[in-house]
Design an enzyme around this catalytic site. Sequence first.
Site: not given
Length: 545
Positions: A428, A430-433
Amino acid sequence: MINILEFFSLDTLDTRLTNNNNKNQLKSSSTPRWNTIEFKFYYLIFIIVVPLMFKTAMDASNETNPNYPRFQHLLSNGWLFGRKVDNSDSQYSFFRNNFKMLIILLISHTSIRKLTTNIFTKRTYFDFIFGIIFLFAIHGVNCIKLSIHLIINYAIGRITNYKIAIWLTWIYGISTLFLNDWYGNFSLGFLDNSFKGIIIRWDVFYNFTLLRMISFNLDYIERKRNLENMDKVESLIDLSDRERLIAPLPIEEYSIFNYISYLFYVPLFIAGPIITFNDYIYQSNYQQCKTVTNYNRIFIYFLRFLFCILTMEFILHYMYVVAVSKTKAWNNDTPFQISMLGMFNLNIIWLKLLIPWRLFRLWSLIDGIDPPENMIRCMDNNYSALAFWRAWHRSFNRWVIRYIYIPMGGSGTGKTRLLNSLLVFSFVAIWHDIELKLLMWGWLIVIFLIPELSAKLYFKKFEKDWWFRYVCGLGAVINIWMMMIANLIGFCLGTDGILILLNDLFKTMQGFQFLIISSGCLFVASQVMFELRENERRKGIDVRC
């Protein structure tokens, strides 16, 4: 006339939340506490404290504050009563500044759909054509960069060996997040001078597209395995929300044509809510949900959306907390003021995500597709870290549970649950930024889950005792403080602001007094939240958050 309680009910947001098949088994037999002396005392606390919280946030961020000159340049001319507006949050300002264009697009898309109903024998035909036109309009020739990822992902899903296909789907998908961050602006040669669309940064919306790419591959692999294992072909009529996730679609539906239609479905393309491939195809080509034909329900949902926009506008015009946070303009503010700057900052983060998601879901409902509601609880109506993440970005939460958490073993033992939660929150973050701060935030969340999980296991045997509710209240206070600290570090005050706040709380008498008083108020709030959940259970509703 709309009943005020019905207007703010879960059922108004999403029928998935209240359509339980086993409502009688879920119903609570507890006696309501709303009219007891205890709760009348709580009401008095609310009447005093809540207005004071608003006033304190305004005092800490308005023109009367000595720090005002430091963030004044970030404010713009507003439209409410001659006030300035804090439009300095880049993410929300993009939505706010383009709101009229989005409404025009919504009306155009749904109108063209209605006018061409008899031309297209399947809804996905229209989605395919409109989606490609829309994609080129917003990204121009940069569609080529996006298309490279889409083709590679589709090819990976077609690999015969299931395990290899699943592993490569995940490895390539996560790798693209890093590749886009490092090399996303690579040159297209002579095409660089061509039309690059309304939004040149094609990678801005890629993260949501990635979720759909992974969903398509994993749904296809699962269906192919079931067919090869002689899985019985079941009926495709009247499937429930959960059944649609594993809908026994014909294998032919997993075509590149439907793949493109799903990825570029316009109402949900920009930011979701996320709907799985199986669910999208089922609702598009087989059977629509009853919600999308209930126009009265959709209208009430629209009014809820309008209420949220006006709430956001009020906060942005009267509390310039985002500008204060950006400039770190909190010198000589009291611990109460700094905490309110952080809390209303978190409320703005909640609203700036909720408002676009509700607009896009409203658009999708009008268009005939019912995706899950993303925000089902007010941000301030949470006391459990576990429950908070079930209610925040709910469609993403459901996606994570289906494609990561359950395949990795689900809750299982306590140790397995923590390891899986660590894996989930790492993805989550890593997916965000691609940012260490957010990865640290994800790990902090998991660490903060440990006390809650441990306490639940130990105190479960005492849940019938009279004092159990009060012990849970104390636990809720600790939980709320930990959640606030983690989110304030990740999204609002940063490490500098949070260290100042913690220093004031524990090293000054004024700060320590505030810590004790605010913890007492959080205890009162937790008791009201417990009763709200219990009231839902009396109606046979338990959304576990």
